[in-house]
Design an enzyme around this catalytic site. Structure first.
Site, short mmCIF file in Angstrom:
data_model
loop_
_atom_site.label_atom_id
_atom_site.label_comp_id
_atom_site.label_asym_id
_atom_site.label_seq_id
_atom_site.Cartn_x
_atom_site.Cartn_y
_atom_site.Cartn_z
N SER A 52 8.16 43.59 27.07
CA SER A 52 9.06 42.45 27.11
C SER A 52 8.83 41.69 25.80
O SER A 52 7.72 41.22 25.55
CB SER A 52 8.70 41.58 28.31
N LYS B 73 12.60 45.46 26.53
CA LYS B 73 13.33 44.35 27.16
C LYS B 73 13.32 43.18 26.19
O LYS B 73 12.25 42.76 25.73
CB LYS B 73 12.66 44.00 28.48
N LEU B 74 14.51 42.67 25.88
CA LEU B 74 14.63 41.57 24.93
C LEU B 74 14.91 40.28 25.70
O LEU B 74 15.82 40.23 26.53
CB LEU B 74 15.80 41.82 23.96
N LYS B 75 14.14 39.25 25.41
CA LYS B 75 14.44 37.95 26.01
C LYS B 75 15.64 37.37 25.26
O LYS B 75 15.69 37.42 24.02
CB LYS B 75 13.24 37.01 25.85
N ASP C 49 16.63 39.96 29.33
CA ASP C 49 16.22 39.04 30.40
C ASP C 49 16.56 37.62 29.95
O ASP C 49 16.02 37.14 28.95
CB ASP C 49 14.72 39.19 30.66
N GLU D 187 18.81 41.26 33.22
CA GLU D 187 17.91 40.62 34.19
C GLU D 187 18.19 39.13 34.31
O GLU D 187 18.25 38.42 33.29
CB GLU D 187 16.45 40.86 33.74
N ASP E 6 15.24 38.84 39.33
CA ASP E 6 13.81 38.55 39.25
C ASP E 6 13.60 37.25 40.04
O ASP E 6 13.31 37.27 41.24
CB ASP E 6 13.42 38.44 37.76
N LYS F 18 7.60 41.26 41.42
CA LYS F 18 6.31 40.73 40.96
C LYS F 18 5.56 40.38 42.25
O LYS F 18 6.00 39.47 42.97
CB LYS F 18 6.48 39.48 40.10
N GLY G 116 6.03 41.26 35.05
CA GLY G 116 4.75 40.67 34.68
C GLY G 116 4.91 39.21 34.34
O GLY G 116 6.03 38.71 34.17
N LEU H 83 2.51 37.72 31.96
CA LEU H 83 1.45 37.56 30.95
C LEU H 83 0.08 37.43 31.63
O LEU H 83 -0.76 36.62 31.23
CB LEU H 83 1.70 36.31 30.10
#
Ligand code: OSB
Ligand code: MG
Length: 370
Positions: A138, A163-165, A190, A215, A240, A264, A292, A294
């Site tokens: 991510s 995955k790109l924020k 996301d 996402e 999510d 999660k 996740g 972090l």
């Protein structure tokens, strides 16, 4: 075994410095601050960390609220009591409304303790199998060129999905750039709830990049608008934040608000609910993957065990701990090889605390006894 009596709990707040700040649509994190729970009983210890944040930016729970509940409500209800199975915690925790992240830390620590007492790896206790799980990364919000360089770097390391924020103003151009350079990779974005249905044209633009999924584009507590959006685009939506319980998952699946679910275990109240969501998604032929927050090595080890369940069909977010932290609180190195993470060996979650280092990153410590 006649169950396990929880004799003692140790509750810490830990602050682990991050190598670099991590930015998502809701803000920037400089340190990873989290509650760490150690449950003791029958000569064993079980570990879990909570995914709750200091402020309610990702979801509505807070460390302050969670600590109050653990201290004054949840821990007094479980300490000194014997539980036949981790599921026996449900009647105590479920009646309390919300606070899934705080409930999860007790349930997860007890799962670890229980698996150790049974002399089993946690994956076996929950019905998982295999020695490695597939993972991607991510990438937080950073300048476009830097994101492209990081994408190249992580693909070269073998990560199986990028995955790109994204957030308003940092979306279509970014995805276009990465797609141009990597036409065939598994790619996702996301948004962490930073758009609304008014952004439909932007969602249509994102729909053109053959992404694996988008996402959580809309509100953290929404299901209905996601179902409306899914009717307008081809790219699968992945929820999510909106999925806190199996009941939410059922409603999302029945209304086609989600075609992929990010599970999660720490967000949904623990393994019991995570497994119910996993099984329900499977009955709808909907794949899941493990997200996740972090986490330190303790949460990472939990995530890896969860990812061994059969419907975790897409790469998870549990990447190398060394991507985030100069030093971890466990002895074992949880590092990715060729886009896979090894399931920690041994009983329970299979990792051990580095108590000396933990002491240096502990902000507070409380002991609870019967
Ligand atoms: O939405 O998945 C998310 C990190 C913080 C808060 C929310 C999210 C994330 C991530 C990071 O995407 C995943 C990781 O642990 O690497
Ligand atoms: Mg997310």
């Amino acid at each position: 075994m006649r169950g396990i009596k929880i004799e003692e709990a140790e509750l810490r707040i830990v602050r682990l410095p991050l190598l670099k700040p991590f930015t998502i649509s809701t803000g920037t994190m400089h340190d990873k601050i989290f509650p760490l729970l150690i449950l003791r009983g029958e000569g064993f210890e079980g570990y879990a960390e909570s995914v709750v944040d200091p402020v309610p930016d990702y979801l509505d729970e807070t460390i302050a609220g969670g600590m109050m509940l653990l201290r004054d409500v949840f821990l007094p209800q479980v300490i000194g009591k014997r539980f036949e199975h981790p599921a026996a915690l449900d009647p105590i925790l479920t009646p309390w409304r919300g606070h899934y992240m705080t409930k999860a830390v007790i349930e997860m620590a007890f799962y670890d303790l229980y698996a150790k007492a049974l002399n089993q790896p946690l994956k076996t206790l929950i019905g998982g199998s295999g020695d490695r799980v597939n993972v991607g990364v991510s990438l937080g919000i950073m300048p476009l060129e830097e994101t492209l360089a990081k994408t190249d770097d992580h693909l070269a390391q073998g990560y199986k999905r990028i995955k790109l924020k994204i957030m308003p103003g940092h979306d279509v151009k970014l995805v276009e750039l990465v797609r141009q350079h990597h036409p065939a990779i598994a790619l996702s974005v996301d948004a962490n709830s930073s758009y609304t249905l008014a952004d439909i044209n932007l969602m249509r633009a994102l729909d053109c990049f053959r992404m694996d999924y988008i996402e959580q584009p809309l509100a953290h507590d929404d299901l209905h608008d996601h179902a409306t959006l899914q009717k307008e685009i081809i790219t699968p939506l992945c929820l999510d934040e909106s999925i806190r319980t199996a009941a939410h998952a059922r409603k999302a699946l029945q209304t086609d608000a989600t075609r992929v679910i990010n599970i999660k275990v720490g967000r949904v109240g623990g393994y019991g609910e995570a497994i119910r969501i996993h099984d329900l998604a499977e009955s709808f032929s909907v794949p899941v993957w493990c997200g996740g927050m972090l986490e330190s090595g303790i949460g990472r080890a939990h995530n890896i065990h969860l990812s061994t369940l059969r419907n975790f069909k897409k790469p998870g977010d549990t990447s190398s701990a060394s991507r985030y932290f100069p030093r971890d609180i466990i002895h074992e190195k949880l590092e990715t090889e060729n886009g896979t993470m090894a399931v920690p060996q041994g009983t329970g979650i299979g990792v051990s605390l580095d108590w000396d280092f933990l002491e240096t990153v502990t902000l507070s410590k409380e002991i609870f006894k019967a």
